[in-house]
Design a protein around this motif. Structure first.
Motif, mmCIF file in Angstrom:
data_model
loop_
_atom_site.group_PDB
_atom_site.id
_atom_site.type_symbol
_atom_site.label_atom_id
_atom_site.label_comp_id
_atom_site.label_asym_id
_atom_site.label_seq_id
_atom_site.Cartn_x
_atom_site.Cartn_y
_atom_site.Cartn_z
ATOM 1 N N LEU A 52 0.837 -1.191 0.000
ATOM 2 C CA LEU A 52 0.000 0.000 0.000
ATOM 3 C C LEU A 52 0.872 1.241 0.000
ATOM 4 O O LEU A 52 1.777 1.375 0.833
ATOM 5 N N GLN A 53 0.618 2.141 -0.924
ATOM 6 C CA GLN A 53 1.295 3.428 -0.931
ATOM 7 C C GLN A 53 0.568 4.345 0.046
ATOM 8 O O GLN A 53 -0.632 4.600 -0.121
ATOM 9 N N PRO A 54 1.237 4.859 1.081
ATOM 10 C CA PRO A 54 0.559 5.705 2.070
ATOM 11 C C PRO A 54 0.000 6.980 1.436
ATOM 12 O O PRO A 54 0.635 7.598 0.579
ATOM 13 N N LEU A 55 -1.198 7.340 1.855
ATOM 14 C CA LEU A 55 -1.826 8.589 1.434
ATOM 15 C C LEU A 55 -2.000 9.461 2.668
ATOM 16 O O LEU A 55 -2.666 9.057 3.626
ATOM 17 N N ASP A 56 -1.405 10.623 2.657
ATOM 18 C CA ASP A 56 -1.371 11.492 3.834
ATOM 19 C C ASP A 56 -2.785 11.812 4.320
ATOM 20 O O ASP A 56 -3.623 12.309 3.559
ATOM 21 N N GLY A 57 -3.040 11.513 5.584
ATOM 22 C CA GLY A 57 -4.323 11.831 6.194
ATOM 23 C C GLY A 57 -5.426 10.829 5.924
ATOM 24 O O GLY A 57 -6.565 11.025 6.373
ATOM 25 N N LEU A 58 -5.133 9.763 5.194
ATOM 26 C CA LEU A 58 -6.153 8.755 4.884
ATOM 27 C C LEU A 58 -5.667 7.394 5.356
ATOM 28 O O LEU A 58 -4.699 6.846 4.828
ATOM 29 N N GLU A 59 -6.348 6.853 6.337
ATOM 30 C CA GLU A 59 -5.979 5.549 6.879
ATOM 31 C C GLU A 59 -6.766 4.441 6.173
ATOM 32 O O GLU A 59 -7.862 4.659 5.668
#
Length: 295
Positions: free
Chosen positions: A281-288
């Motif tokens: 999973l590529q982290p998305l800032d502010g979205l868990e």
């Protein structure tokens, strides 16, 4: 219960082993496959399985399979006609398309989830027909395999007499020939989203979203057939992104792209999801993201 006020995206990863996940009736019921050789399972097929699971969970479902009917009605129209709340706004002085649609959404979870077209003709020349469309907030993509699939076909014959020949009761009736097709092994993924604007129109709630999630986790339970024996299809991962607003911090396309599924290095003939594939999973800032294992 209040309607859903924040956007949700999701993804489901599942495997197929010696099964036909979705036969194509225009191609001899062979497993669906695109022109590049990748396997496909239609969104309509996936929604049917979700409806079945919701029905197993005790939810009220309008579009029921005939072999899984939980009531005495043989058609959608019979089911709709038997609902007094819906029929109150179908004709006469109280006829109102908006209230008709609202009553249908209140009555059936699949209507307020996926939407439904109510198109029933009345008596000729009476003008009493119904033509109402409901757009649902839950959208489902076609499932596509991660790699091209191999399809095995076998010829089959029936093993018993189906009928007694009239000319000679002691004669064996002719054997009927047929074909069965299966995907040897494949890992598939499909994506979906829940739109808050449409949720507000159908009355779709956060509790409804949780029921959809539970149905996805258990998608292939009670889905046995000769083409899909028990254990031949398995949900491995369900990814669930809950945004902080109605529009969401990111587009659904960007969220779905953040999940990468690839074949492990050195593997040329995958046989197992756990051993041969890796999900990142590529982290998305502010979205868990919440990750659930299949049942």
């Amino acid at each position: 219960m209040s309607t859903l006020d924040h956007k949700i995206d999701f993804a489901v990863v599942f495997s197929v082993h010696n099964a036909n996940p979705n036969g194509d009736p225009l191609n001899g019921n062979r497993p669906r496959q695109n022109y590049d050789g990748y396997g496909e399972v239609s969104d309509v097929c996936i929604k049917r399985k979700i409806r079945n699971r919701l029905q197993d969970m005790g939810e009220s479902i309008l579009v029921q399979s005939d072999e899984r009917r939980g009531d005495g009605y043989r058609s959608i129209k019979e089911r709709v006609d038997a609902n007094a709340e819906v029929q109150e706004f179908a004709k006469g002085k109280k006829a109102n398309n908006d209230l008709y649609a609202q009553a249908a959404c209140n009555a059936w979870l699949d209507v307020r989830s996926f939407g439904q077209v109510f198109a029933f003709g009345g008596a000729e020349g009476s003008g009493s027909g119904v033509s109402i469309g409901v757009r649902g907030p839950v959208s489902i993509h076609t499932a596509v395999s991660i790699d091209p699939i191999d399809i095995t076909s076998m010829q089959i014959t029936k093993s018993v007499n189906a009928t007694t020949p009239k000319d000679n009761p002691n004669k064996k009736s002719p054997d009927t020939m047929g074909m069965k097709h299966r995907v040897d092994f494949g890992v598939y993924v499909f994506y979906g989203s829940i739109n808050t604007q449409l949720a507000g129109k159908t009355g779709f709630t956060y509790e409804d979203a949780e029921k959809i999630r539970e149905a996805l986790v258990t998608l292939f339970e009670n889905d046995t057939s000769s083409a899909r024996p028990d254990g031949s299809m398995e949900v491995h991962k369900v990814y669930w992104w809950e945004h902080k607003s109605g529009l969401g911090q990111y587009s659904s396309a960007k969220v779905h792209r953040s999940l990468q599924i690839h074949l492990n290095e050195g593997v040329t003939q995958p046989k197992s999801f756990d051993d041969d594939y890796t999900c990142t999973l590529q982290p998305l800032d502010g979205l868990e993201v919440r990750e659930y294992a299949g049942l």
